[in-house]
Design a protein around this motif. Sequence first.
Motif, PDB file in Angstrom:
ATOM      1  N   LEU A   1     -11.904   7.699   4.033  1.00  0.00           N
ATOM      2  CA  LEU A   1     -10.628   7.029   3.833  1.00  0.00           C
ATOM      3  C   LEU A   1      -9.933   7.511   2.561  1.00  0.00           C
ATOM      4  CD1 LEU A   1     -11.564   3.300   4.540  1.00  0.00           C
ATOM      5  CD2 LEU A   1     -10.657   4.977   6.153  1.00  0.00           C
ATOM      6  N   THR A   2      -8.612   7.479   2.572  1.00  0.00           N
ATOM      7  CA  THR A   2      -7.801   7.667   1.381  1.00  0.00           C
ATOM      8  C   THR A   2      -6.947   6.411   1.249  1.00  0.00           C
ATOM      9  OG1 THR A   2      -7.707  10.052   1.731  1.00  0.00           O
ATOM     10  CG2 THR A   2      -6.080   9.103   0.239  1.00  0.00           C
ATOM     11  N   ILE A   3      -7.111   5.698   0.139  1.00  0.00           N
ATOM     12  CA  ILE A   3      -6.420   4.435  -0.071  1.00  0.00           C
ATOM     13  C   ILE A   3      -5.302   4.646  -1.077  1.00  0.00           C
ATOM     14  CG2 ILE A   3      -6.688   2.033  -0.790  1.00  0.00           C
ATOM     15  CD1 ILE A   3      -9.752   2.470  -0.134  1.00  0.00           C
ATOM     16  N   ASP A   4      -4.091   4.284  -0.683  1.00  0.00           N
ATOM     17  CA  ASP A   4      -2.892   4.434  -1.512  1.00  0.00           C
ATOM     18  C   ASP A   4      -2.364   3.031  -1.814  1.00  0.00           C
ATOM     19  OD1 ASP A   4      -0.525   5.185  -2.721  1.00  0.00           O
ATOM     20  OD2 ASP A   4       0.432   5.845  -0.870  1.00  0.00           O
ATOM     21  N   VAL A   5      -2.343   2.666  -3.092  1.00  0.00           N
ATOM     22  CA  VAL A   5      -1.845   1.353  -3.516  1.00  0.00           C
ATOM     23  C   VAL A   5      -0.389   1.512  -3.918  1.00  0.00           C
ATOM     24  CG1 VAL A   5      -2.093  -0.523  -5.176  1.00  0.00           C
ATOM     25  CG2 VAL A   5      -4.123   0.657  -4.317  1.00  0.00           C
ATOM     26  N   GLN A   6       0.495   0.781  -3.253  1.00  0.00           N
ATOM     27  CA  GLN A   6       1.922   0.887  -3.533  1.00  0.00           C
ATOM     28  C   GLN A   6       2.455  -0.299  -4.320  1.00  0.00           C
ATOM     29  OE1 GLN A   6       3.911   1.815   0.134  1.00  0.00           O
ATOM     30  NE2 GLN A   6       2.394   3.355   0.646  1.00  0.00           N
ATOM     31  N   TYR A   7       1.753  -1.432  -4.279  1.00  0.00           N
ATOM     32  CA  TYR A   7       2.210  -2.630  -4.994  1.00  0.00           C
ATOM     33  C   TYR A   7       1.023  -3.572  -5.143  1.00  0.00           C
ATOM     34  CZ  TYR A   7       5.247  -6.612  -6.166  1.00  0.00           C
ATOM     35  OH  TYR A   7       5.858  -7.663  -6.795  1.00  0.00           O
ATOM     36  N   CYS A   8       0.942  -4.246  -6.278  1.00  0.00           N
ATOM     37  CA  CYS A   8      -0.124  -5.223  -6.488  1.00  0.00           C
ATOM     38  C   CYS A   8       0.387  -6.280  -7.455  1.00  0.00           C
ATOM     39  CB  CYS A   8      -1.378  -4.548  -7.034  1.00  0.00           C
ATOM     40  SG  CYS A   8      -2.841  -5.592  -6.966  1.00  0.00           S
ATOM     41  N   ARG A   9       0.167  -7.528  -7.116  1.00  0.00           N
ATOM     42  CA  ARG A   9       0.650  -8.619  -7.968  1.00  0.00           C
ATOM     43  C   ARG A   9      -0.271  -9.819  -7.843  1.00  0.00           C
ATOM     44  NH1 ARG A   9       4.181 -13.073  -7.247  1.00  0.00           N
ATOM     45  NH2 ARG A   9       5.078 -13.712  -9.229  1.00  0.00           N
ATOM     46  N   SER A  10      -0.467 -10.499  -8.964  1.00  0.00           N
ATOM     47  CA  SER A  10      -1.173 -11.773  -8.995  1.00  0.00           C
ATOM     48  C   SER A  10      -0.197 -12.834  -9.461  1.00  0.00           C
ATOM     49  CB  SER A  10      -2.363 -11.725  -9.959  1.00  0.00           C
ATOM     50  OG  SER A  10      -3.361 -10.883  -9.445  1.00  0.00           O
ATOM     51  N   ARG A  11      -0.370 -14.028  -8.937  1.00  0.00           N
ATOM     52  CA  ARG A  11       0.496 -15.128  -9.364  1.00  0.00           C
ATOM     53  C   ARG A  11       0.174 -15.529 -10.792  1.00  0.00           C
ATOM     54  NH1 ARG A  11       0.187 -19.173  -4.231  1.00  0.00           N
ATOM     55  NH2 ARG A  11       1.548 -18.007  -2.863  1.00  0.00           N
TER      56      ARG A  11
ATOM     57  N   PHE B   1      -2.069 -10.226  -4.143  1.00  0.00           N
ATOM     58  CA  PHE B   1      -1.710  -9.538  -2.917  1.00  0.00           C
ATOM     59  C   PHE B   1      -1.297  -8.115  -3.248  1.00  0.00           C
ATOM     60  CE2 PHE B   1       1.552 -12.414  -4.361  1.00  0.00           C
ATOM     61  CZ  PHE B   1       2.681 -11.631  -4.486  1.00  0.00           C
ATOM     62  N   ALA B   2      -1.570  -7.224  -2.308  1.00  0.00           N
ATOM     63  CA  ALA B   2      -1.276  -5.802  -2.519  1.00  0.00           C
ATOM     64  C   ALA B   2      -0.737  -5.193  -1.237  1.00  0.00           C
ATOM     65  CB  ALA B   2      -2.538  -5.062  -2.945  1.00  0.00           C
ATOM     66  N   TYR B   3       0.114  -4.182  -1.412  1.00  0.00           N
ATOM     67  CA  TYR B   3       0.630  -3.412  -0.285  1.00  0.00           C
ATOM     68  C   TYR B   3      -0.113  -2.082  -0.291  1.00  0.00           C
ATOM     69  CZ  TYR B   3       3.859  -1.740   3.223  1.00  0.00           C
ATOM     70  OH  TYR B   3       4.408  -1.271   4.400  1.00  0.00           O
ATOM     71  N   LEU B   4      -0.859  -1.822   0.774  1.00  0.00           N
ATOM     72  CA  LEU B   4      -1.712  -0.636   0.850  1.00  0.00           C
ATOM     73  C   LEU B   4      -1.357   0.226   2.056  1.00  0.00           C
ATOM     74  CD1 LEU B   4      -5.184  -2.385   0.381  1.00  0.00           C
ATOM     75  CD2 LEU B   4      -3.748  -1.399  -1.396  1.00  0.00           C
ATOM     76  N   THR B   5      -1.584   1.509   1.900  1.00  0.00           N
ATOM     77  CA  THR B   5      -1.560   2.441   3.014  1.00  0.00           C
ATOM     78  C   THR B   5      -2.913   3.147   3.007  1.00  0.00           C
ATOM     79  OG1 THR B   5       0.809   2.791   2.730  1.00  0.00           O
ATOM     80  CG2 THR B   5      -0.365   4.397   4.070  1.00  0.00           C
ATOM     81  N   ILE B   6      -3.593   3.115   4.141  1.00  0.00           N
ATOM     82  CA  ILE B   6      -4.929   3.707   4.226  1.00  0.00           C
ATOM     83  C   ILE B   6      -4.921   4.749   5.347  1.00  0.00           C
ATOM     84  CG2 ILE B   6      -7.390   3.274   4.602  1.00  0.00           C
ATOM     85  CD1 ILE B   6      -6.900   0.406   3.598  1.00  0.00           C
ATOM     86  N   HIS B   7      -5.348   5.955   4.982  1.00  0.00           N
ATOM     87  CA  HIS B   7      -5.468   7.054   5.941  1.00  0.00           C
ATOM     88  C   HIS B   7      -6.943   7.383   6.133  1.00  0.00           C
ATOM     89  CE1 HIS B   7      -1.265   7.620   4.656  1.00  0.00           C
ATOM     90  NE2 HIS B   7      -1.088   8.112   5.870  1.00  0.00           N
ATOM     91  N   ASP B   8      -7.266   7.883   7.321  1.00  0.00           N
ATOM     92  CA  ASP B   8      -8.634   8.288   7.641  1.00  0.00           C
ATOM     93  C   ASP B   8      -8.617   9.737   8.104  1.00  0.00           C
ATOM     94  OD1 ASP B   8     -11.358   8.230   8.172  1.00  0.00           O
ATOM     95  OD2 ASP B   8     -11.136   7.224  10.106  1.00  0.00           O
ATOM     96  N   ARG B   9      -9.602  10.490   7.671  1.00  0.00           N
ATOM     97  CA  ARG B   9      -9.778  11.861   8.151  1.00  0.00           C
ATOM     98  C   ARG B   9     -11.140  11.913   8.840  1.00  0.00           C
ATOM     99  NH1 ARG B   9      -8.831  15.986   3.944  1.00  0.00           N
ATOM    100  NH2 ARG B   9      -6.692  15.838   4.613  1.00  0.00           N
ATOM    101  N   PRO B  10     -11.161  11.662  10.149  1.00  0.00           N
ATOM    102  CA  PRO B  10     -12.429  11.690  10.874  1.00  0.00           C
ATOM    103  C   PRO B  10     -13.087  13.064  10.812  1.00  0.00           C
ATOM    104  CG  PRO B  10     -10.700  10.682  12.200  1.00  0.00           C
ATOM    105  CD  PRO B  10     -10.051  11.293  10.996  1.00  0.00           C
ATOM    106  N   ALA B  11     -14.393  13.082  10.945  1.00  0.00           N
ATOM    107  CA  ALA B  11     -15.152  14.339  10.870  1.00  0.00           C
ATOM    108  C   ALA B  11     -14.653  15.328  11.915  1.00  0.00           C
ATOM    109  CB  ALA B  11     -16.633  14.059  11.101  1.00  0.00           C
ATOM    110  N   GLY B  12     -14.472  16.566  11.482  1.00  0.00           N
ATOM    111  CA  GLY B  12     -14.039  17.625  12.374  1.00  0.00           C
ATOM    112  C   GLY B  12     -12.531  17.718  12.561  1.00  0.00           C
ATOM    113  N   GLN B  13     -11.776  16.856  11.901  1.00  0.00           N
ATOM    114  CA  GLN B  13     -10.318  16.922  12.014  1.00  0.00           C
ATOM    115  C   GLN B  13      -9.719  17.358  10.690  1.00  0.00           C
ATOM    116  OE1 GLN B  13      -8.465  13.423  13.548  1.00  0.00           O
ATOM    117  NE2 GLN B  13      -9.666  13.418  15.426  1.00  0.00           N
ATOM    118  N   THR B  14      -8.597  18.064  10.755  1.00  0.00           N
ATOM    119  CA  THR B  14      -7.951  18.535   9.531  1.00  0.00           C
ATOM    120  C   THR B  14      -6.835  17.617   9.069  1.00  0.00           C
ATOM    121  OG1 THR B  14      -6.460  19.909  10.835  1.00  0.00           O
ATOM    122  CG2 THR B  14      -8.490  20.949  10.030  1.00  0.00           C
TER     123      THR B  14
END
Length: 151
Positions: A75-85, A94-107
């Motif tokens: 996984l590659t985790i990209d944090v775009q926003y994070c805030r605590s009250r 709460f946080a706004y995340l984008t998570i990408h996966d590079r499965p084995a054998g894929q480019t």
Amino acid sequence: MRTSRPDRALALILGLMLAAPVAAQETSLPIERPSAVEIEAAEPTIAVLRALDKITARITELEIPVGGKQGFGTLTIDVQYCRSRPPIEAPESFAYLTIHDRPAGQTEEVKVFEGWMLASSPALNGLEHPVYDVWVIACKAAAPESDAGSR
């Protein structure tokens, strides 16, 4: 047979009470992605995430600055926003995340998650992945840079 006024009033009240949850669901606001202005205006923060590898049962605590990326397994985790009250309100991070996966054998990476995660409700909107779990623990302020070299 004719119904009395109290019976009709009771039926009306019960009808309104049963319709209230449906009306509340229809008026919910959409959750939007934070704008670039909001991200830049926020204080420098670090998202504290916990990640689980379900195969090895390895739990890792990740500290990723807002605007940064970090890998965990495939996984590659990209944090775009994070805030605590603030402390005077009910505790929540709460946080706004984008998570990408590079499965084995894929480019190419595949987006497997994009959205808000809440620390108090990790199952509400979580990463659905066969190997990994990721959830938000907290948001903390970034440590101020030392001015030791400015003397």
